[in-house]
Design an enzyme around this catalytic site. Structure first.
Site, short mmCIF file in Angstrom:
data_model
loop_
_atom_site.label_atom_id
_atom_site.label_comp_id
_atom_site.label_asym_id
_atom_site.label_seq_id
_atom_site.Cartn_x
_atom_site.Cartn_y
_atom_site.Cartn_z
N LYS A 11 0.82 -1.21 0.00
CA LYS A 11 0.00 0.00 0.00
C LYS A 11 0.87 1.28 0.00
O LYS A 11 2.08 1.22 0.28
CB LYS A 11 -0.93 -0.04 1.21
N PHE A 59 -15.33 4.26 7.12
CA PHE A 59 -13.97 4.60 6.68
C PHE A 59 -13.77 4.52 5.17
O PHE A 59 -12.67 4.74 4.66
CB PHE A 59 -12.95 3.70 7.39
N ARG A 87 -2.55 -14.43 4.70
CA ARG A 87 -3.20 -13.67 5.78
C ARG A 87 -2.42 -13.84 7.09
O ARG A 87 -2.32 -12.91 7.89
CB ARG A 87 -4.66 -14.12 5.96
N THR A 93 -5.59 -6.80 10.78
CA THR A 93 -5.84 -5.51 10.10
C THR A 93 -5.25 -4.34 10.87
O THR A 93 -4.62 -3.45 10.30
CB THR A 93 -7.38 -5.28 9.96
N ARG A 104 2.51 -6.59 8.95
CA ARG A 104 1.84 -5.40 9.50
C ARG A 104 2.44 -4.98 10.83
O ARG A 104 2.54 -3.79 11.12
CB ARG A 104 0.34 -5.65 9.59
N ASN A 114 -2.03 0.25 6.65
CA ASN A 114 -1.54 -1.01 7.22
C ASN A 114 -0.66 -1.82 6.27
O ASN A 114 -0.65 -3.05 6.31
CB ASN A 114 -2.69 -1.82 7.81
P1 ATP Z 1 -7.16 -5.79 3.28
O1 ATP Z 1 -8.49 -6.10 2.63
O2 ATP Z 1 -6.57 -4.48 2.83
O3 ATP Z 1 -6.18 -6.93 3.16
P2 ATP Z 1 -8.23 -6.59 5.81
O4 ATP Z 1 -8.88 -7.68 5.04
O5 ATP Z 1 -7.33 -6.96 6.94
O6 ATP Z 1 -7.39 -5.64 4.84
P3 ATP Z 1 -10.73 -5.16 5.70
O7 ATP Z 1 -11.76 -5.28 6.75
O8 ATP Z 1 -10.93 -5.85 4.40
O9 ATP Z 1 -9.33 -5.58 6.35
O10 ATP Z 1 -10.52 -3.60 5.44
C1 ATP Z 1 -9.92 -3.13 4.25
C2 ATP Z 1 -8.97 -1.99 4.58
O11 ATP Z 1 -9.74 -0.89 5.07
C3 ATP Z 1 -7.99 -2.28 5.72
O12 ATP Z 1 -6.86 -2.99 5.32
C4 ATP Z 1 -7.64 -0.88 6.16
O13 ATP Z 1 -6.72 -0.26 5.26
C5 ATP Z 1 -8.99 -0.19 6.05
N1 ATP Z 1 -9.74 -0.25 7.31
C6 ATP Z 1 -10.36 -1.33 7.87
N2 ATP Z 1 -10.95 -1.03 9.04
C7 ATP Z 1 -10.71 0.28 9.22
C8 ATP Z 1 -11.07 1.22 10.25
N3 ATP Z 1 -11.78 0.84 11.31
N4 ATP Z 1 -10.63 2.50 10.11
C9 ATP Z 1 -9.92 2.91 9.04
N5 ATP Z 1 -9.56 2.08 8.03
C10 ATP Z 1 -9.93 0.79 8.13
MG MG Z 2 -10.03 -7.36 3.27
#
Ligand code: ATP
Ligand code: MG
Length: 141
Positions: A11, A59, A87, A93, A104, A114
């Site tokens: 990212k 968000f 993962r 996350t 991370r 992240n």
């Molecule tokens: P990714 O899909 O990027 O691998 P993830 O699967 O761990 O991450 P998701 O729930 O899919 O998490 O959220 C997608 C992205 O949105 C996160 O990686 C983060 O960049 C952002 N994000 C998630 N939760 C929050 C939050 N509470 N506040 C701000 N940004 C968030």
């Molecule tokens: Mg995701």
């Protein structure tokens, strides 16, 4: 049944901080092979499409602005049990909850910034890989 491919992005925070090389090294050392890779920058619109599943979340707007704020690396990775193993390698996350030694934990600066993306299912890995790469750009079937 799990397939052997996943999709990742390094990212804008991690790329901008000069951590792309170190993160790719961790990915390769964990046994993932690079199937396709490019440096690119998402438009706000493209980021919106990629994260459309989060449209209703508070968000979402910030996430799209952040994901389009600078260059990223997009890549397709191959390994047995790729989605779940990747993962595990990237960690939770929120970097505050991420296990020691995960990408991370080492490189993320906040729950939003992240460092890396990892697909959450085989189906999404295929969809996300095809969002960035044509069949011709993928090697080593
Ligand atoms: P990714 O899909 O990027 O691998 P993830 O699967 O761990 O991450 P998701 O729930 O899919 O998490 O959220 C997608 C992205 O949105 C996160 O990686 C983060 O960049 C952002 N994000 C998630 N939760 C929050 C939050 N509470 N506040 C701000 N940004 C968030
Ligand atoms: Mg995701």
């Amino acid at each position: 049944m799990s397939t052997n491919r996943t999709f990742t992005m390094i990212k804008p925070d991690a790329f901008g901080a000069g951590n792309a090389g170190a993160i790719l090294k961790m990915i390769e050392e964990a046994g993932f092979k690079l199937v396709a890779m490019k440096i690119t920058q998402l438009s706000g619109e493209a980021a919106g499409k990629f994260y459309a599943v989060h449209q209703a979340r508070p968000f979402y707007k910030d996430l799209c602005a952040y994901m389009s704020s600078g260059p990223i690396i997009a890549a397709i990775l191959e390994k047995e049990n790729a989605v779940a193993d990747f993962r595990k390698l990237i960690g939770a996350t929120n970097p505050a909850d991420a296990a020691e030694g995960t990408i991370r934990k080492l490189y993320a600066t906040s729950i939003e910034a992240n460092a890396v993306h990892g697909s959450d299912s085989d189906e999404n890995a295929a969809i996300e890989g095809s969002f960035f790469f044509s069949e011709m750009e993928k090697v080593g079937v």
